[in-house]
Design a protein around this motif. Structure first.
Motif, PDB file in Angstrom:
ATOM      1  N   MET A 171       1.395  -0.774  -0.201  1.00 34.79           N
ATOM      2  CA  MET A 171       0.405   0.093   0.252  1.00 34.79           C
ATOM      3  C   MET A 171       0.776   1.337  -0.335  1.00 34.79           C
ATOM      4  SD  MET A 171      -2.717  -0.467   2.890  1.00 34.79           S
ATOM      5  CE  MET A 171      -4.170  -2.483   2.531  1.00 34.79           C
ATOM      6  N   GLN A 172       0.543   2.731  -0.892  1.00 37.43           N
ATOM      7  CA  GLN A 172       0.932   3.786  -0.402  1.00 37.43           C
ATOM      8  C   GLN A 172       0.736   4.440   1.070  1.00 37.43           C
ATOM      9  OE1 GLN A 172       2.521   4.844  -2.662  1.00 37.43           O
ATOM     10  NE2 GLN A 172       2.301   2.514  -3.994  1.00 37.43           N
ATOM     11  N   PRO A 173       1.818   4.774   1.466  1.00 41.30           N
ATOM     12  CA  PRO A 173       1.999   5.590   2.669  1.00 41.30           C
ATOM     13  C   PRO A 173      -0.022   6.391   3.125  1.00 41.30           C
ATOM     14  CG  PRO A 173       3.612   6.127   1.739  1.00 41.30           C
ATOM     15  CD  PRO A 173       2.783   5.430   0.765  1.00 41.30           C
ATOM     16  N   GLU A 174      -0.316   7.066   1.607  1.00 47.26           N
ATOM     17  CA  GLU A 174      -1.797   7.482   2.012  1.00 47.26           C
ATOM     18  C   GLU A 174      -2.645   6.739   2.109  1.00 47.26           C
ATOM     19  OE1 GLU A 174       0.407   8.490  -0.158  1.00 47.26           O
ATOM     20  OE2 GLU A 174       1.037  10.334   0.373  1.00 47.26           O
ATOM     21  N   GLU A 175      -2.317   5.235   1.488  1.00 51.76           N
ATOM     22  CA  GLU A 175      -3.416   4.251   2.209  1.00 51.76           C
ATOM     23  C   GLU A 175      -3.417   3.515   3.004  1.00 51.76           C
ATOM     24  OE1 GLU A 175      -4.938   0.689  -0.934  1.00 51.76           O
ATOM     25  OE2 GLU A 175      -2.739   1.071  -1.084  1.00 51.76           O
ATOM     26  N   ARG A 176      -2.739   3.224   3.172  1.00 56.01           N
ATOM     27  CA  ARG A 176      -1.990   3.151   4.803  1.00 56.01           C
ATOM     28  C   ARG A 176      -2.906   3.963   5.906  1.00 56.01           C
ATOM     29  NH1 ARG A 176       4.179   1.618   4.530  1.00 56.01           N
ATOM     30  NH2 ARG A 176       3.969   0.456   2.893  1.00 56.01           N
ATOM     31  N   ASP A 177      -2.606   4.981   5.804  1.00 58.12           N
ATOM     32  CA  ASP A 177      -3.356   6.013   6.496  1.00 58.12           C
ATOM     33  C   ASP A 177      -4.500   6.021   6.742  1.00 58.12           C
ATOM     34  OD1 ASP A 177      -0.805   7.032   7.619  1.00 58.12           O
ATOM     35  OD2 ASP A 177      -1.054   8.542   6.668  1.00 58.12           O
ATOM     36  N   ASP A 178      -5.531   5.895   5.646  1.00 57.31           N
ATOM     37  CA  ASP A 178      -6.530   5.419   5.620  1.00 57.31           C
ATOM     38  C   ASP A 178      -7.670   4.523   5.935  1.00 57.31           C
ATOM     39  OD1 ASP A 178      -7.328   8.443   4.191  1.00 57.31           O
ATOM     40  OD2 ASP A 178      -6.807   7.399   2.132  1.00 57.31           O
ATOM     41  N   GLU A 189      -5.340  12.919  13.668  1.00 54.05           N
ATOM     42  CA  GLU A 189      -6.846  11.929  13.207  1.00 54.05           C
ATOM     43  C   GLU A 189      -6.700  12.543  11.685  1.00 54.05           C
ATOM     44  OE1 GLU A 189     -11.075  11.012  14.023  1.00 54.05           O
ATOM     45  OE2 GLU A 189     -10.133  10.719  15.718  1.00 54.05           O
ATOM     46  N   LEU A 190      -7.480  12.239  11.193  1.00 55.81           N
ATOM     47  CA  LEU A 190      -7.440  12.579   9.758  1.00 55.81           C
ATOM     48  C   LEU A 190      -9.144  12.943   9.709  1.00 55.81           C
ATOM     49  CD1 LEU A 190      -6.360   9.325   7.388  1.00 55.81           C
ATOM     50  CD2 LEU A 190      -4.866  12.067   8.103  1.00 55.81           C
ATOM     51  N   ASP A 191      -9.369  14.214   9.338  1.00 59.00           N
ATOM     52  CA  ASP A 191     -10.848  14.830   8.993  1.00 59.00           C
ATOM     53  C   ASP A 191     -11.660  14.306   8.319  1.00 59.00           C
ATOM     54  OD1 ASP A 191     -10.378  16.502  11.125  1.00 59.00           O
ATOM     55  OD2 ASP A 191      -8.847  17.650   9.821  1.00 59.00           O
ATOM     56  N   ASP A 192     -11.150  14.216   7.118  1.00 58.01           N
ATOM     57  CA  ASP A 192     -11.634  13.438   5.728  1.00 58.01           C
ATOM     58  C   ASP A 192     -11.181  11.707   5.516  1.00 58.01           C
ATOM     59  OD1 ASP A 192      -8.938  13.517   5.436  1.00 58.01           O
ATOM     60  OD2 ASP A 192      -8.608  14.227   3.243  1.00 58.01           O
ATOM     61  N   ALA A 193     -11.176  10.744   6.251  1.00 57.51           N
ATOM     62  CA  ALA A 193     -10.759   9.620   6.115  1.00 57.51           C
ATOM     63  C   ALA A 193     -11.754   9.157   5.541  1.00 57.51           C
ATOM     64  CB  ALA A 193     -10.572   9.226   7.889  1.00 57.51           C
ATOM     65  N   PRO A 194     -11.809   8.116   5.036  1.00 59.98           N
ATOM     66  CA  PRO A 194     -13.557   6.862   4.885  1.00 59.98           C
ATOM     67  C   PRO A 194     -13.718   6.006   5.983  1.00 59.98           C
ATOM     68  CG  PRO A 194     -10.769   5.825   4.488  1.00 59.98           C
ATOM     69  CD  PRO A 194     -11.027   6.871   4.684  1.00 59.98           C
ATOM     70  N   GLU A 195     -15.196   5.920   5.814  1.00 58.71           N
ATOM     71  CA  GLU A 195     -15.550   5.236   7.247  1.00 58.71           C
ATOM     72  C   GLU A 195     -15.623   3.904   6.830  1.00 58.71           C
ATOM     73  OE1 GLU A 195     -18.353   6.847   8.779  1.00 58.71           O
ATOM     74  OE2 GLU A 195     -17.644   8.643   7.584  1.00 58.71           O
ATOM     75  N   SER A 196     -14.852   3.416   5.889  1.00 60.07           N
ATOM     76  CA  SER A 196     -13.810   1.989   6.505  1.00 60.07           C
ATOM     77  C   SER A 196     -12.973   2.245   7.093  1.00 60.07           C
ATOM     78  CB  SER A 196     -13.937   1.376   5.059  1.00 60.07           C
ATOM     79  OG  SER A 196     -12.781   2.381   4.709  1.00 60.07           O
ATOM     80  N   ALA A 197     -12.493   3.556   8.068  1.00 60.97           N
ATOM     81  CA  ALA A 197     -11.234   3.995   8.339  1.00 60.97           C
ATOM     82  C   ALA A 197     -11.455   3.828  10.157  1.00 60.97           C
ATOM     83  CB  ALA A 197     -11.078   5.094   8.399  1.00 60.97           C
ATOM     84  N   HIS A 198     -10.517   2.444  10.464  1.00 60.70           N
ATOM     85  CA  HIS A 198     -10.605   1.687  11.519  1.00 60.70           C
ATOM     86  C   HIS A 198     -11.085   2.326  12.659  1.00 60.70           C
ATOM     87  CE1 HIS A 198     -10.098  -0.624  14.687  1.00 60.70           C
ATOM     88  NE2 HIS A 198      -9.005  -0.385  15.829  1.00 60.70           N
ATOM     89  N   VAL A 199     -10.544   4.065  12.919  1.00 58.04           N
ATOM     90  CA  VAL A 199     -10.981   4.880  14.159  1.00 58.04           C
ATOM     91  C   VAL A 199     -12.473   5.002  13.916  1.00 58.04           C
ATOM     92  CG1 VAL A 199      -8.448   5.865  14.072  1.00 58.04           C
ATOM     93  CG2 VAL A 199      -9.909   6.642  12.879  1.00 58.04           C
ATOM     94  N   LEU A 258      -8.812  -2.979   8.497  1.00 53.30           N
ATOM     95  CA  LEU A 258      -8.092  -3.164   8.641  1.00 53.30           C
ATOM     96  C   LEU A 258      -7.915  -5.078   8.668  1.00 53.30           C
ATOM     97  CD1 LEU A 258      -8.061  -3.124  12.713  1.00 53.30           C
ATOM     98  CD2 LEU A 258      -6.307  -1.972  10.924  1.00 53.30           C
ATOM     99  N   PHE A 259      -9.322  -4.992   7.766  1.00 51.86           N
ATOM    100  CA  PHE A 259      -9.188  -6.425   7.036  1.00 51.86           C
ATOM    101  C   PHE A 259      -8.881  -7.097   6.192  1.00 51.86           C
ATOM    102  CE2 PHE A 259     -12.273  -6.493  10.219  1.00 51.86           C
ATOM    103  CZ  PHE A 259     -12.875  -7.485  10.968  1.00 51.86           C
ATOM    104  N   ARG A 260      -8.047  -5.498   5.333  1.00 51.80           N
ATOM    105  CA  ARG A 260      -7.415  -5.711   4.334  1.00 51.80           C
ATOM    106  C   ARG A 260      -6.236  -6.241   4.492  1.00 51.80           C
ATOM    107  NH1 ARG A 260      -7.385   0.178   1.164  1.00 51.80           N
ATOM    108  NH2 ARG A 260      -6.573  -1.046  -0.699  1.00 51.80           N
ATOM    109  N   PHE A 261      -5.416  -6.189   5.695  1.00 49.70           N
ATOM    110  CA  PHE A 261      -3.637  -6.866   5.896  1.00 49.70           C
ATOM    111  C   PHE A 261      -4.315  -7.163   7.248  1.00 49.70           C
ATOM    112  CE2 PHE A 261      -4.605  -1.792   7.272  1.00 49.70           C
ATOM    113  CZ  PHE A 261      -3.732  -2.459   8.657  1.00 49.70           C
ATOM    114  N   THR A 262      -5.182  -7.637   7.651  1.00 48.82           N
ATOM    115  CA  THR A 262      -4.874  -8.184   8.916  1.00 48.82           C
ATOM    116  C   THR A 262      -6.454  -9.099   9.415  1.00 48.82           C
ATOM    117  OG1 THR A 262      -4.122  -8.724  11.114  1.00 48.82           O
ATOM    118  CG2 THR A 262      -5.265  -6.458  11.069  1.00 48.82           C
ATOM    119  N   ARG A 263      -6.227 -10.456   9.888  1.00 43.62           N
ATOM    120  CA  ARG A 263      -7.053 -11.433  10.395  1.00 43.62           C
ATOM    121  C   ARG A 263      -6.928 -11.727  11.602  1.00 43.62           C
ATOM    122  NH1 ARG A 263     -11.236 -12.152   5.927  1.00 43.62           N
ATOM    123  NH2 ARG A 263     -10.302 -10.510   4.390  1.00 43.62           N
TER     124      ARG A 263
END
Length: 282
Positions: A171-178, A189-199, A258-263
C-alpha cells in the motif's frame, strides 16, 4: 475489600507471554484453581477464567458469555473458547519462558497448556505496522469505570490477529493512513478519513451507549508469523461486542479497512477475578 488485578490497568511491560489452557476431563478443577490462587499475584501474572472451570465448581459469573463467531461481507471472526488465559508480564523474555514452564507444571493435571505466545512492547506502544495502539484509551478514573466492575473483577476479550505484511507494505502511505484513519507520522486523526477507517468503525463515543474499553494489546511473533495480540478489558463485554459488530459491517455493511491486511484467528472472553488478601477471589 476485593481489588482489581493491578496488571490490568498498569502500563504495558517490555515483554509478555500469553498462556491458554484447557480443563482436562475427569480432573479436580478445585485443586487446579487452588494452585492458580497460589501462583497469580495479578501484577506479574494476570489471570482470566473461562466458563469451563467456573461451571465445574458451580460458579456462575454474571456477564461472562460465550464469544460469538461473527461474519460480515467477506470477513469472519472465529470463536475459540478456552478454560484459562494467563498474561505473564516482565522485562526478560527468558525468565518469562521459565516462569511459564513452572506455571504449566503447577496447574497440571487439571489444566493443560494449549498455546503459548511471546509478545513485546514495540516503541512507545505501537503495532508492528508502526501505528500507535490504544490512542483513545480512557485514563484514570475513566479507565477504572470502563474496565472494572463494582466487585473489582473485569472481563477481557482476547484475539490473536495475524498481519499480512506483504499486503500492507504494497500500500501507499496515504492508503495505509486511510485504513487506520490516522497519520502514522504524527498519529493525528484524519478529518477526511473514509467511513471504513478503523478509527471511525471503533470510535467509542459514537455508540449508544458509549463503548469504552481499556486496550492492553501487544505485538507478538512466532517464526515467520507476527501480528497483534488484541486484549481489551471491560466491566462487561457489551462495549467490545458492539465495536466488533460494526467492524465486520453488521451495522451498515461497511467493513473495517483493517481486514485488508490483518485477520483474527482466535477469540475468547474470560473473567478476571479480583484479589482479596493478595489472592484471587474465586
Amino acid at each position: 475489600m476485593p481489588t482489581p488485578q493491578p496488571g490490568i490497568l498498569a502500563p504495558l511491560p517490555p515483554h509478555a507471554r500469553y498462556l491458554v489452557f484447557s480443563l482436562e476431563p475427569d480432573t479436580d478443577a478445585r485443586a487446579g484453581l487452588a494452585a492458580l490462587r497460589d501462583l497469580v499475584d495479578g501484577e506479574h501474572i494476570v489471570a482470566g477464567l473461562g466458563q469451563a472451570p467456573l461451571s465445574a465448581i458451580g460458579r456462575k459469573v454474571p456477564g461472562l458469555k460465550p464469544f460469538p463467531p461473527l461474519a460480515g461481507p467477506g470477513v469472519d471472526i472465529p470463536s475459540t473458547p478456552a478454560a484459562l488465559w494467563l498474561w505473564l508480564r516482565g522485562s526478560d523474555r527468558g525468565e518469562l519462558l521459565l516462569q511459564s514452564r513452572r506455571v504449566e507444571h503447577a496447574l497440571a493435571p487439571a489444566f493443560r497448556l494449549l498455546e503459548a505466545w511471546d509478545a513485546f512492547k514495540h516503541g512507545s506502544g505501537r503495532d508492528l505496522t508502526g501505528y500507535e495502539d490504544g490512542t483513545e484509551n480512557p485514563e484514570g478514573d475513566e479507565a477504572v469505570a470502563a474496565a472494572i466492575a463494582a466487585d473489582g473483577s473485569s472481563l477481557v476479550a482476547v484475539q490473536r490477529w495475524v498481519h499480512n505484511f506483504g499486503r500492507f507494505e504494497a500500500m501507499q502511505p496515504e492508503e495505509r493512513d486511510d485504513c487506520i484513519g490516522r497519520r502514522r507520522s504524527d498519529n493525528e486523526e484524519l478529518d477526511d478519513a473514509p467511513e471504513s477507517a478503523h478509527v471511525k468503525r471503533t470510535a467509542q463515543e459514537s455508540f449508544s451507549p458509549e463503548a469504552f474499553v481499556v486496550r492492553r494489546s501487544m505485538p507478538w511473533n512466532a517464526g515467520p508469523d507476527a501480528g497483534l495480540m488484541f486484549v481489551a478489558f471491560g466491566h462487561t463485554t457489551d462495549a467490545f461486542q458492539a465495536q466488533l459488530r460494526r467492524m465486520v459491517g453488521l451495522e451498515d455493511g461497511i467493513v473495517d479497512a483493517l481486514f485488508r491486511f490483518t485477520r483474527p484467528v482466535s477469540g475468547a472472553y474470560f473473567w478476571c477475578p479480583p484479589l482479596e488478601g493478595g489472592r484471587l477471589k474465586i
